[in-house]
Design a protein around this motif. Structure first.
Motif, mmCIF file in Angstrom:
data_model
loop_
_atom_site.group_PDB
_atom_site.id
_atom_site.type_symbol
_atom_site.label_atom_id
_atom_site.label_comp_id
_atom_site.label_asym_id
_atom_site.label_seq_id
_atom_site.Cartn_x
_atom_site.Cartn_y
_atom_site.Cartn_z
ATOM 1 N N ILE A 81 0.857 -1.194 0.000
ATOM 2 C CA ILE A 81 0.000 0.000 0.000
ATOM 3 C C ILE A 81 0.891 1.240 0.000
ATOM 4 N N PRO A 82 0.642 2.178 -0.909
ATOM 5 C CA PRO A 82 1.483 3.383 -0.934
ATOM 6 C C PRO A 82 1.532 4.018 0.465
ATOM 7 N N PRO A 83 2.743 4.342 0.949
ATOM 8 C CA PRO A 83 2.892 4.894 2.303
ATOM 9 C C PRO A 83 1.906 6.024 2.628
ATOM 10 N N LYS A 84 1.587 6.843 1.634
ATOM 11 C CA LYS A 84 0.662 7.964 1.928
ATOM 12 C C LYS A 84 -0.769 7.481 2.189
ATOM 13 N N PHE A 85 -1.086 6.237 1.822
ATOM 14 C CA PHE A 85 -2.444 5.717 2.043
ATOM 15 C C PHE A 85 -2.535 4.765 3.230
ATOM 16 N N ARG A 86 -1.402 4.524 3.920
ATOM 17 C CA ARG A 86 -1.466 3.599 5.040
ATOM 18 C C ARG A 86 -1.070 4.270 6.345
ATOM 19 N N PRO A 87 -1.660 3.884 7.480
ATOM 20 C CA PRO A 87 -2.747 2.907 7.542
ATOM 21 C C PRO A 87 -3.960 3.383 6.752
ATOM 22 N N LEU A 88 -4.758 2.439 6.219
ATOM 23 C CA LEU A 88 -5.959 2.793 5.478
ATOM 24 C C LEU A 88 -6.860 3.591 6.414
ATOM 25 N N LYS A 89 -7.188 4.811 6.016
ATOM 26 C CA LYS A 89 -7.852 5.717 6.952
ATOM 27 C C LYS A 89 -9.316 5.346 7.212
ATOM 28 N N ASP A 90 -9.779 5.731 8.369
ATOM 29 C CA ASP A 90 -11.146 5.463 8.835
ATOM 30 C C ASP A 90 -11.433 3.970 9.002
ATOM 31 N N ARG A 91 -10.391 3.167 9.061
ATOM 32 C CA ARG A 91 -10.523 1.732 9.291
ATOM 33 C C ARG A 91 -9.447 1.305 10.276
ATOM 34 N N THR A 92 -9.764 0.333 11.128
ATOM 35 C CA THR A 92 -8.733 -0.207 12.014
ATOM 36 C C THR A 92 -7.902 -1.196 11.194
ATOM 37 N N ASN A 93 -6.594 -0.986 11.160
ATOM 38 C CA ASN A 93 -5.714 -1.836 10.362
ATOM 39 C C ASN A 93 -5.061 -2.909 11.234
ATOM 40 N N ILE A 94 -5.223 -4.165 10.837
ATOM 41 C CA ILE A 94 -4.521 -5.270 11.501
ATOM 42 C C ILE A 94 -3.556 -5.880 10.492
ATOM 43 N N VAL A 95 -2.283 -5.960 10.878
ATOM 44 C CA VAL A 95 -1.255 -6.545 10.005
ATOM 45 C C VAL A 95 -0.811 -7.874 10.614
ATOM 46 N N ILE A 96 -0.856 -8.920 9.796
ATOM 47 C CA ILE A 96 -0.472 -10.258 10.249
ATOM 48 C C ILE A 96 0.991 -10.513 9.873
ATOM 49 N N SER A 97 1.782 -10.873 10.887
ATOM 50 C CA SER A 97 3.191 -11.176 10.652
ATOM 51 C C SER A 97 3.694 -12.147 11.706
ATOM 52 N N THR A 98 4.611 -13.019 11.307
ATOM 53 C CA THR A 98 5.245 -13.895 12.303
ATOM 54 C C THR A 98 6.311 -13.113 13.066
ATOM 55 N N GLN A 99 6.728 -11.981 12.498
ATOM 56 C CA GLN A 99 7.726 -11.146 13.177
ATOM 57 C C GLN A 99 7.078 -10.270 14.227
ATOM 58 N N GLN A 100 7.877 -9.902 15.213
ATOM 59 C CA GLN A 100 7.415 -8.958 16.225
ATOM 60 C C GLN A 100 7.299 -7.571 15.585
ATOM 61 N N ARG A 101 6.418 -6.774 16.142
ATOM 62 C CA ARG A 101 6.259 -5.389 15.712
ATOM 63 C C ARG A 101 7.597 -4.648 15.596
ATOM 64 N N SER A 102 8.481 -4.834 16.594
ATOM 65 C CA SER A 102 9.769 -4.120 16.632
ATOM 66 C C SER A 102 10.698 -4.537 15.492
ATOM 67 N N GLN A 103 10.461 -5.719 14.917
ATOM 68 C CA GLN A 103 11.318 -6.194 13.825
ATOM 69 C C GLN A 103 10.816 -5.720 12.474
ATOM 70 N N LEU A 104 9.610 -5.164 12.438
ATOM 71 C CA LEU A 104 9.045 -4.676 11.181
ATOM 72 C C LEU A 104 9.503 -3.230 10.971
ATOM 73 N N GLY A 105 9.277 -2.737 9.767
ATOM 74 C CA GLY A 105 9.573 -1.331 9.494
ATOM 75 C C GLY A 105 8.684 -0.448 10.356
ATOM 76 N N PRO A 106 8.775 0.867 10.182
ATOM 77 C CA PRO A 106 7.970 1.779 10.988
ATOM 78 C C PRO A 106 6.476 1.410 10.945
ATOM 79 N N MET A 107 5.894 1.209 12.118
ATOM 80 C CA MET A 107 4.477 0.836 12.231
ATOM 81 C C MET A 107 3.768 1.891 13.083
ATOM 82 N N PRO A 108 2.792 2.591 12.509
ATOM 83 C CA PRO A 108 2.042 3.557 13.323
ATOM 84 C C PRO A 108 1.426 2.877 14.548
ATOM 85 N N ASP A 109 1.317 3.646 15.642
ATOM 86 C CA ASP A 109 0.815 3.094 16.908
ATOM 87 C C ASP A 109 -0.580 2.495 16.793
ATOM 88 N N ASP A 110 -1.402 3.049 15.902
ATOM 89 C CA ASP A 110 -2.794 2.575 15.833
ATOM 90 C C ASP A 110 -2.960 1.333 14.960
#
Ligand code: FOL
Length: 225
Positions: A81-110
């Motif tokens: 998803i183009p960085p300017k469109f994520r997180p997808l606005k007006d929706r709660t975004n859940i990202v599935i990963s086997t990696q921990q949050r800290s191991q992923l790239g920048p992840m907005p708090d919400d």
């Protein structure tokens, strides 16, 4: 998951079920198709709607206009998803990963990071209970391949909003097949699709682009009994 018994898959796929190429959509931007994606994933169903994902008791306790739909996606889909469109606005975004949050790239708090769909929805449920997230309207699984495959095996996934792209773009990522022997998935009518998405949906194919670039697609609904 008493409150979420009606997750839906939302996907655009070619006639060969192709959904992606090199971690991007295989087709040039289809504005009307993407606008449909955005409208449908944002629209929270009216409380009387039978397609609601919440129990009657829960619905009564939540004032109108305070629910939000959730979009559930794999880590690669998130990155597509183009960085300017994520997180997808007006929706709660859940990202599935086997990696921990800290191991992923920048992840907005919400953004909720979870190891699987159910634990992600459970995390959201407890955040909502604590007033740290809005209660869930509808849950949409938005890919990619392995997330769709898992979602289609969950009993909670009862609908698929499929946009059938009528052109054979080269793809390296695919949606599971819904047709063929023993499939529990059935194509519903255009009226049932309208009732589900709560908007008028064009009957028959829509075309975008011109000349050799023209692409037609059709909005469809599949459900299982
Ligand atoms: N389902 C359908 N029907 N069409 C899709 O394009 C689609 N795409 C994904 C999953 N299910 C789909 C995953 N890929 C955006 C970009 C890629 C993507 C999903 C969403 C995105 O940027 N969405 C913005 C709209 C951007 C715009 O208006 O151009 C959004 O706010 O939803």
């Amino acid at each position: 998951l008493k409150w979420c018994d009606d997750a839906a898959g939302l996907v655009a796929a070619t006639t060969k079920n192709g959904i992606g190429k090199n971690n991007a959509l295989p087709w040039p931007m289809l504005k009307k198709e993407m606008a449909y994606f955005a409208r449908v994933t944002k629209r929270v169903p009216a409380p009387t709607d039978t397609g609601s994902v919440q129990s009657d008791s829960f619905k009564q306790s939540v004032p109108e206009g305070t629910r939000r739909n959730v979009v559930i996606m794999g880590r690669k889909t998130w990155e597509s998803i183009p960085p300017k469109f994520r997180p997808l606005k007006d929706r709660t975004n859940i990202v599935i990963s086997t990696q921990q949050r800290s191991q992923l790239g920048p992840m907005p708090d919400d953004v909720i990071v979870a190891s699987d769909i159910i634990s992600g929805l459970k995390t959201l449920e407890s955040l909502a209970r604590d007033g740290q997230a809005l209660p869930v309207g509808r849950a949409f699984v938005i890919g990619g391949s392995s997330i769709y495959k898992t979602a289609l095996e969950l009993p909670q996934t009862r609908s698929i909003l499929l946009t059938r792209i009528q052109k054979d773009f080269d793809c390296d990522s695919f949606f599971p097949t819904l047709e063929g022997a023993g499939s529990a998935w059935h194509r519903r009518s255009q009226k049932e699709l309208r009732d589900f998405v709560q908007e008028d949906v064009a009957e028959g194919p829509i075309s975008e682009g011109e000349g050799t670039e023209a692409t037609s697609f059709e909005f469809q609904l599949y459900q299982r009994d």
